[in-house]
Design an enzyme around this catalytic site. Structure first.
Site, mmCIF file in Angstrom:
data_model
loop_
_atom_site.group_PDB
_atom_site.id
_atom_site.type_symbol
_atom_site.label_atom_id
_atom_site.label_comp_id
_atom_site.label_asym_id
_atom_site.label_seq_id
_atom_site.Cartn_x
_atom_site.Cartn_y
_atom_site.Cartn_z
ATOM 1 N N HIS A 62 4.084 1.326 2.234
ATOM 2 C CA HIS A 62 5.322 0.709 1.776
ATOM 3 C C HIS A 62 6.024 1.280 0.507
ATOM 4 C CE1 HIS A 62 2.886 -2.825 3.030
ATOM 5 N NE2 HIS A 62 3.939 -3.306 3.672
ATOM 6 N N HIS A 86 0.965 -1.067 0.076
ATOM 7 C CA HIS A 86 -0.006 -0.006 -0.015
ATOM 8 C C HIS A 86 0.784 1.162 -0.128
ATOM 9 C CE1 HIS A 86 0.971 -0.110 4.100
ATOM 10 N NE2 HIS A 86 0.576 -0.957 4.334
ATOM 11 N N SER A 138 -1.318 -3.587 5.828
ATOM 12 C CA SER A 138 -2.006 -4.809 5.128
ATOM 13 C C SER A 138 -2.965 -5.488 5.821
ATOM 14 C CB SER A 138 -0.949 -5.761 4.765
ATOM 15 O OG SER A 138 0.332 -5.140 4.058
ATOM 16 N N ARG A 139 -3.175 -5.509 7.098
ATOM 17 C CA ARG A 139 -4.129 -5.989 7.804
ATOM 18 C C ARG A 139 -5.582 -5.330 7.738
ATOM 19 N NH1 ARG A 139 0.592 -7.977 11.232
ATOM 20 N NH2 ARG A 139 0.515 -10.198 11.053
#
Ligand code: AMP
Length: 283
Positions: free
Chosen positions: A35, A32, A184-185
């Protein structure tokens, strides 16, 4: 795309032979904008940039989400093309952990509290994989997000104590428009959970205001405020609200010149973390 350590070493040697400084961004994929911000910073500081995508099994506890962790390699590679097409290292688990693998890097002190208490094997897994990746990549500079603040402390301590010749650069937390730290979670969150999750960043903003504007220095008053804000979200279960020295991670009773506030909470089966570093003038 590189998939083996042997190939990665060859690539690394080539970069160094042409006097290029290697910037390295370790990730677990499901990329995302958080990053991508690390990759953009690496592009500015280094001649060659390497991104690793590896969901590292050793940093997940037995009942954690290793198997469910989002994997989206094609999308990740596409996203990386939008930020200068860095070299990408995508090993599989057996490439990183060959049969009989039996080494673990344990960092004391900073890996013990907070996440370390709740996930006792997590930082050993992180330190081990990061050291392996540093050695295989020949990285000169590595880029980490403040989002995982305790992880940064653990990596820095490992680098210092083992004299690892890698410079560690920490990049700011990238947030969704409503303030939720990108992760990411976040993909795991249902709509109602997603709308409750915003209380985490909101509670940190309130705490920062209390400290900077109202000059409150008593940690318990700040912690109470954070707690009551998070508790406005009915499904949010607090794991910890830690107010600590950002260098040692020792908990404070009085706000210091430099203070980090770290929070972790669960909603449904998802764990979310966030933090803020606050620098006061001590007036
Ligand atoms: P992960 O893929 O979750 O292991 O994260 C890889 C790197 O990206 C770590 O250094 C994280 O701290 C960083 N990162 C993850 N989320 C963010 C974010 N929202 N802002 C900045 N960096 C992040």
């Amino acid at each position: 795309m590189i998939t083996t350590i042997e190939e990665l070493r060859r690539w690394s040697r080539q970069q160094h032979n042409s006097q290029k400084r290697i910037g390295f961004v370790p990730t677990m994929g499901a990329l995302h904008d958080g990053h991508l911000s690390l990759v953009k910073t690496a592009n500015q500081c280094c001649d060659s940039v390497l991104v690793s995508i590896f969901v590292n099994p050793t940093q997940f506890g037995v009942n954690e989400d290793f198997h469910q962790y989002p994997r989206s390699l094609e999308d990740d590679l596409r996203l990386l093309q939008t930020v200068g097409s860095p070299e990408v290292f995508v090993p599989n688990v057996t490439e990183m952990y060959q049969t009989g693998f039996d080494v673990s890097v344990h960092v004391g002190g900073v890996s013990q509290p907070f996440e370390g208490k709740i996930r006792p094997t997590h930082f050993d897994g992180v330190a081990t994989v990061v050291l392996k990746l540093f050695l295989a990549s020949g990285a000169d500079v590595a880029f980490f997000g403040q989002k995982d603040f305790q992880q940064v402390c653990v990596v820095r301590k490992m680098v210092t104590d083992l004299n690892v010749p890698v410079e560690v650069v920490v990049c700011p937390i990238i947030r969704e428009p409503d303030g939720l730290a990108m992760s990411s979670r976040n993909k795991y969150l249902s709509k109602p959970q997603r709308s409750q999750a915003v209380v985490l960043s909101q509670s940190l903003i309130l705490a920062e205001k209390m400290i900077l504007d109202e000059k409150i220095r008593d940690v318990e008053i700040v912690r109470k405020k954070i707690r009551s804000k998070i508790e406005t979200a009915p499904d949010m279960k607090i794991d910890y609200i830690a107010i600590a020295d950002p260098k040692t991670l020792h908990e404070l009773t009085i706000i210091n010149f430099d203070t980090v506030i770290l929070i972790a909470a669960g909603i449904g089966t998802t764990r979310l973390i966030d933090n803020v570093i606050i620098t006061t003038t001590m007036s």
